[in-house]
Design a protein around this motif. Structure first.
Motif, PDB file in Angstrom:
ATOM      1  N   ARG A   1       0.755 -33.565  16.913  1.00 19.13           N
ATOM      2  CA  ARG A   1       1.625 -32.554  15.960  1.00 19.13           C
ATOM      3  C   ARG A   1       1.999 -33.215  14.834  1.00 19.13           C
ATOM      4  NH1 ARG A   1       4.807 -30.150  21.203  1.00 19.13           N
ATOM      5  NH2 ARG A   1       2.752 -29.109  22.065  1.00 19.13           N
ATOM      6  N   LEU A   2       1.471 -32.510  13.659  1.00 17.40           N
ATOM      7  CA  LEU A   2       1.940 -33.092  12.339  1.00 17.40           C
ATOM      8  C   LEU A   2       2.750 -31.991  11.420  1.00 17.40           C
ATOM      9  CD1 LEU A   2       1.663 -35.746  10.488  1.00 17.40           C
ATOM     10  CD2 LEU A   2      -0.533 -34.689   9.638  1.00 17.40           C
ATOM     11  N   GLY A   3       3.693 -32.246  10.759  1.00 14.14           N
ATOM     12  CA  GLY A   3       4.443 -31.515   9.773  1.00 14.14           C
ATOM     13  C   GLY A   3       4.175 -32.132   8.339  1.00 14.14           C
TER      14      GLY A   3
ATOM     15  N   SER B   1       0.955 -32.341   1.620  1.00 14.38           N
ATOM     16  CA  SER B   1      -0.541 -31.934   2.334  1.00 14.38           C
ATOM     17  C   SER B   1      -1.683 -32.580   1.724  1.00 14.38           C
ATOM     18  CB  SER B   1      -0.578 -30.351   1.808  1.00 14.38           C
ATOM     19  OG  SER B   1      -0.701 -30.181   0.498  1.00 14.38           O
ATOM     20  N   ASP B   2      -1.545 -33.549   0.667  1.00 18.03           N
ATOM     21  CA  ASP B   2      -2.636 -34.503   0.258  1.00 18.03           C
ATOM     22  C   ASP B   2      -2.996 -35.404   1.423  1.00 18.03           C
ATOM     23  OD1 ASP B   2      -3.282 -33.007  -1.804  1.00 18.03           O
ATOM     24  OD2 ASP B   2      -2.244 -34.530  -3.379  1.00 18.03           O
ATOM     25  N   TYR B   3      -1.881 -35.793   2.384  1.00 18.62           N
ATOM     26  CA  TYR B   3      -2.156 -36.734   3.280  1.00 18.62           C
ATOM     27  C   TYR B   3      -3.414 -36.364   4.408  1.00 18.62           C
ATOM     28  CZ  TYR B   3       1.853 -38.723   1.490  1.00 18.62           C
ATOM     29  OH  TYR B   3       2.908 -39.456   0.336  1.00 18.62           O
TER      30      TYR B   3
ATOM     31  N   LEU C   1      -5.623 -36.791  10.316  1.00 14.33           N
ATOM     32  CA  LEU C   1      -5.581 -38.148  11.160  1.00 14.33           C
ATOM     33  C   LEU C   1      -4.813 -39.319  10.646  1.00 14.33           C
ATOM     34  CD1 LEU C   1      -9.404 -37.677  12.668  1.00 14.33           C
ATOM     35  CD2 LEU C   1      -7.084 -37.210  13.888  1.00 14.33           C
ATOM     36  N   LYS C   2      -5.213 -39.613   9.432  1.00  7.96           N
ATOM     37  CA  LYS C   2      -4.458 -40.758   8.960  1.00  7.96           C
ATOM     38  C   LYS C   2      -3.161 -40.649   8.923  1.00  7.96           C
ATOM     39  CE  LYS C   2      -5.646 -44.120   5.085  1.00  7.96           C
ATOM     40  NZ  LYS C   2      -6.163 -44.177   4.124  1.00  7.96           N
ATOM     41  N   ALA C   3      -2.491 -39.597   8.589  1.00  3.27           N
ATOM     42  CA  ALA C   3      -0.999 -39.289   8.535  1.00  3.27           C
ATOM     43  C   ALA C   3      -0.455 -39.213  10.072  1.00  3.27           C
ATOM     44  CB  ALA C   3      -0.745 -37.983   8.034  1.00  3.27           C
TER      45      ALA C   3
ATOM     46  N   GLY D   1       5.176 -45.720   7.326  1.00  2.94           N
ATOM     47  CA  GLY D   1       5.311 -46.349   5.853  1.00  2.94           C
ATOM     48  C   GLY D   1       3.827 -46.548   5.505  1.00  2.94           C
ATOM     49  N   ASP D   2       2.649 -46.532   6.241  1.00  2.00           N
ATOM     50  CA  ASP D   2       1.474 -46.807   5.751  1.00  2.00           C
ATOM     51  C   ASP D   2       1.215 -45.843   4.398  1.00  2.00           C
ATOM     52  OD1 ASP D   2       0.942 -48.465   7.917  1.00  2.00           O
ATOM     53  OD2 ASP D   2      -0.365 -47.296   8.782  1.00  2.00           O
TER      54      ASP D   2
END
Lengths: 151, 159
Positions: free
Chosen positions: A107-109, A133-135, A138-140, A146-147
């Protein structure tokens, strides 16, 4: 066996698999969006110059409004929540009174935010703009904390 | 006659298949071509796989908000009580350092759901109509901002 029903049988087997498999494997993707896209301030907002009235005419009513230390804070925000889940299970409850199932979810917000601080006189003091929203999803979701800021 | 022979072969091995083909045979009467049966099976399979596969929903947090009253407002003149009279009770009141802000808000949410055998997709979008009035310490209107975006909420897919 030379059978004229070979093709229909294959279709029936496919249909039965299609009917039974949903209890075993499933993938779910749900997206929830609140608010419209927040326009990036392309030089139209200047700290020390822009007034509250100008911001309201450009951006409309803020999504959030509060007072912090004598300053007014206006926030324009769009929230995007993405939820994905995959489940794999073997329904054995009719035979063994137990079932094997494994599932994973993420789950990602993400938030697009424009925060504007105003002096008590209604002059823009400073602003912060972040386009979450640009992230990539999957990476986020899978990256360490901190990545994103290291890039 | 030919069908009887075939169904006898399958009767011992798979009674479920037998009943399915028997049903189709009854529907299409004797002498139906294999092509018709295949089409029927495909159609039935598609129907059974796609049953209950889509959902659309809409919800509202309603507040009567007549923006035509905005034409009668004048910054520096209109009072808080006149705004209350025109727009009714606000959804939220925020205390600021140099006055107050009245927030009027309503929202529309639209949801779409699709289930395809092992895949399911959902999308929910919420948009707001919002008017914020800023008043000074003397309850005189200083500014107001309007965002009418509730109509922008739409149905769709999550990708």
């Amino acid at each position: 066996m030379d059978c004229r029903f070979k093709a229909p049988l294959a279709l029936i087997i496919c249909w039965m698999i299609g009917t039974l498999v949903p209890g075993c494997i499933s993938y779910e993707l749900v997206r929830q969006v609140k608010g419209l896209e927040v326009r990036a301030p392309n030089g139209e907002l200047k700290a020390g110059e822009t007034t509250l009235g100008e911001v309201l005419s450009l951006y409309g009513a803020p999504d959030k409004l509060t007072e912090i230390g004598g300053r007014e804070l206006l926030i324009y925000e769009r929230a995007i929540y993405t939820n994905s889940q995959i489940s794999v299970g073997i329904p054995l409850s009719d035979i063994f009174r137990m079932s094997a199932e494994i599932s994973a979810y993420g789950r990602l917000g993400r938030y697009d935010t424009l925060a504007l601080f105003f002096t008590p006189d209604g002059i823009l003091q400073h602003l912060v703009y972040e386009k979450g929203s640009d992230y990539p999803y999957l990476k986020a979701l899978l990256g360490e904390e901190g990545d994103m800021h290291e890039e | 006659m030919h069908y009887k022979k075939i169904t006898c072969i399958h009767e011992r091995r798979a009674p479920l298949f037998l009943s399915y083909t028997w049903l189709l045979k009854r529907v299409f009467t004797r002498g139906s071509s294999m092509k018709s049966i295949r089409v029927a099976i495909i159609v039935l399979s598609m129907i059974s796989l796609c049953a209950g596969c889509a959902m659309f929903g809409k919800s509202k947090e309603y507040q009567p908000l007549d923006i035509s009253h905005l034409d009668n407002l004048q910054a520096g003149k209109t009072t808080a009580s006149e705004v209350l009279e025109a727009f009714g009770s606000p959804s939220q009141v925020v205390k600021l350092s140099n006055g107050n802000a009245y927030i009027y808000e309503r929202s529309v949410s639209k949801g779409t759901g699709i289930w395809l055998v092992i895949l399911s997709f959902g999308n929910y979008e919420t948009q707001h109509d919002r008017v914020v009035f800023f008043f000074d310490n003397g309850d005189i209107l200083t500014h107001y901002g309007v965002s009418m975006n509730a109509g922008e909420a739409s149905y769709g897919l999550p990708f």
